[in-house]
Enzyme design. Structure first.
Site, PDB file in Angstrom:
ATOM      1  N   GLU A 200       0.973  -1.164   0.047  1.00 24.39           N
ATOM      2  CA  GLU A 200      -0.050  -0.039   0.028  1.00 24.39           C
ATOM      3  C   GLU A 200       0.884   1.064   0.004  1.00 24.39           C
ATOM      4  O   GLU A 200       1.875   1.078   0.700  1.00 24.39           O
ATOM      5  CB  GLU A 200      -0.816   0.052   1.264  1.00 24.39           C
ATOM      6  CG  GLU A 200      -1.847  -0.954   1.418  1.00 24.39           C
ATOM      7  CD  GLU A 200      -2.671  -0.648   2.874  1.00 24.39           C
ATOM      8  OE1 GLU A 200      -3.688  -1.261   2.946  1.00 24.39           O
ATOM      9  OE2 GLU A 200      -2.007  -0.086   3.626  1.00 24.39           O
ATOM     10  N   ARG A 292     -16.368  -8.029  15.590  1.00 26.15           N
ATOM     11  CA  ARG A 292     -16.513  -8.158  16.910  1.00 26.15           C
ATOM     12  C   ARG A 292     -16.858  -6.999  17.716  1.00 26.15           C
ATOM     13  O   ARG A 292     -16.686  -5.923  17.193  1.00 26.15           O
ATOM     14  CB  ARG A 292     -15.077  -8.882  17.537  1.00 26.15           C
ATOM     15  CG  ARG A 292     -14.065  -7.838  17.611  1.00 26.15           C
ATOM     16  CD  ARG A 292     -12.759  -8.161  18.206  1.00 26.15           C
ATOM     17  NE  ARG A 292     -11.978  -7.079  18.415  1.00 26.15           N
ATOM     18  CZ  ARG A 292     -11.039  -6.577  17.595  1.00 26.15           C
ATOM     19  NH1 ARG A 292     -11.039  -7.079  16.538  1.00 26.15           N
ATOM     20  NH2 ARG A 292     -10.377  -5.499  17.774  1.00 26.15           N
TER      21      ARG A 292
END
Ligand code: MV4
Length: 509
Positions: A200, A292
């Site tokens: 990236e 989560r």
């Protein structure tokens, strides 16, 4: 609605989920390892089952043992908390095969979001901007060279199976690329058993801003506002706040709608978080999705007035979201400190041991999600998070003021904690003017400050001095104060006693 929920976790988050169960009239089943027998979540649960030795692999990570307790206890659902098995697709699948509802997304969604490259491919399909680079693993060094020169240095190499900064390499110039790629690949293989590495454009001093999502099982997905999580030390969050000081209503809407698109592209249900990197021009890029409930969920709860654990349980029970996007209002400001059993004077090494005195704050705008109590011994086997202290106010300044006041009321005797670190952060001029980015904490901690003993030592000295004064200085012991006796000497902290706490209060005035 469920009648009984097993909490497959420990510490403050297990206590937090048990409280939500009790508020909803649901029975709570705890599981615990040998060293957690006397822990707070075991005390608060309606039933508690031993599942094995301290090592997580023998207990909190042991799928079979947890499912055995679910079946023996007759639990209808399992809440995984965070960490441990909370993002383990195999566990989610095993729960559904055992006919126990997993309170979270499906195994398929976890798998799709668990690999950073698969997640980026999902973003590509959904038209969501992610940091310029590849959405698949690098096939060769030549390909890495081509992409790096196209996107421009510095570049970041990342493990597809990684997270939390593990397997990451920042590369400043072409000459460093080959060794960095080899290093990233071998670390990825070693840490995750998967050597896939992608590349990236490196964003210098980014902010880490994450968007909380909620999706029911009927196609409704909403965003609940963002959290500023840039204050991290070694990829561990230290302080989180909501809303982010740099996000205005327009940016929040844009980021929220992108996050909802990500969730819908992933077929997401239940609570989840989309992480973004934000650059100095306030452009934001998808980083990863967390499947989560997060440690820092309380700051979102406080500014929205919603209970995320209640909502998780309702969604898992098949209910429709009880509000639309337009009904979600953000009000005020919340800041969370993660209180760790770590020694700030010794490189923040864990500091397990017995809590011999616990003076905990409360009062206006203070929330404490804690897993500790006076007399409990902090085990050395797990993450040393003791509690989360959250300050809420109408404004960020008021939240800072309340949190500072509460930190000055907090005293944990017998072990070291990082409480003194928060006093430094909250009084730092750059923090108070919200000049935050992911490099803030490293810069603050490397800045030379006059060497002062950590507050806990200073407080202990004050307690001893005040205790001596309280006994020798006063003509007679006040009502309810016992004179100094051999078994309650101050400083040894062997027993908590009335006059010691009185002395402490004197010291803290
Ligand atoms: C980055 C980055 C800069 N540029 N990616 C750190 C762990 C993982 N969440 C991703 N991380 C970063 N990825 C690009 N292209 C800087 C970081 C980073 C970071 C990100 C968020 C919060 C704290 C951080 C600390 C160091 C580096």
């Amino acid at each position: 609605m469920f009648k009984k929920i097993l909490i497959a976790n420990r510490g403050e988050i297990a206590v937090r989920v048990i409280r939500a169960c009790h508020e909803m009239g649901i029975s709570a089943v705890a599981v615990y390892s040998d060293v957690d027998r006397a822990s707070l979540h075991v005390r608060k649960a309606d039933e508690a089952y031993p599942i094995g030795a301290a090592a997580a692999s023998e207990s909190y990570l042991n799928i079979q043992k947890i499912l055995d307790v679910a079946s023996r206890s007759g639990a209808d659902a399992i809440h995984p908390g965070y960490g441990f098995l909370s993002e383990n697709a195999k566990f989610a699948r095993a729960c559904s095969e055992a006919g126990v509802k997993f309170i979270g997304p499906t195994a398929a969604t976890m798998e799709a979001m668990g690999s950073k490259t698969r997640a980026r491919q999902a973003m590509e399909r959904a038209g969501v901007a992610f940091v310029p680079g590849t959405s698949r693993g690098l096939e060769s060094f030549e390909q890495a060279e081509q992409v790096a020169s196209r996107i421009g240095y510095p570049v970041m190499l990342k493990a597809a199976a990684g997270g939390g900064g593990k397997g990451m390499r920042l590369v400043h110039a072409p000459g460093e690329l080959k060794s960095a790629l080899d290093g990233a690949r071998s670390e990825a293989e070693r840490s995750f058993g998967d050597s896939e590495v992608y590349i990236e454009k490196a964003i210098i001093n980014p902010r880490h801003i994450e968007m909380q999502l909620l999706a029911d099982e009927h196609g409704n997905t909403v965003y609940l506002g963002e959290r500023e999580c840039s204050l991290q030390r070694r990829h561990q969050k230290v302080i989180e706040e909501a809303p982010s000081p740099i996000v205005d209503a327009d940016m929040r809407k844009k980021m929220g709608e992108v996050a909802v698109r990500v969730a819908q592209a992933a077929g997401y249900t239940n609570a989840g978080t989309v992480e973004f990197l934000v650059d100095e021009e306030k452009s934001f890029y998808f980083l990863e999705m967390n499947t989560r409930l997060q440690v820092e969920h309380p700051v979102t709860e406080l500014i929205t007035g919603l209970d995320l654990v209640h909502l998780q349980i309702r969604i898992a029970a098949g209910e429709v979201l009880p509000f639309t996007q337009g009904e979600i209002l953000i009000r005020g400001h919340a800041i969370e400190c993660r209180i760790y059993a770590e020694d700030p004077d010794n490189n923040y090494f864990p500091s397990p041991g017995k809590i011999t005195l616990l003076l905990a704050p409360s009062g206006p705008g203070i929330r404490r999600d804690s897993g500790m109590y006076e007399g409990w011994s902090v085990p050395m086997d797990y993450d040393p998070l003791l509690a989360k202290l959250i300050g809420y106010g109408t404004t960020r300044d008021q939240a800072i003021g309340r949190l500072t006041r509460a930190l000055n009321e907090y005293f944990v005797g017998g072990i070291k904690t990082n409480i003194s670190l928060f006093r430094r952060i909250l009084s730092d001029p750059d923090f108070r003017t919200a000049k935050l980015d992911t490099g803030f904490l490293d810069r603050m901690l490397t800045r030379k400050t006059p060497a002062t003993p950590s507050d806990s030592r200073a407080v202990e000295v004050a307690v001893i001095a005040a205790g001596i004064f309280a006994v020798l200085g006063s003509s007679s012991a006040g009502a309810g104060e016992r004179p100094l006796t051999s078994e309650s000497t101050v400083g040894k902290q062997n027993v908590a006693s009335n006059w010691k706490i009185t002395a402490h209060k004197e010291a803290m005035r």
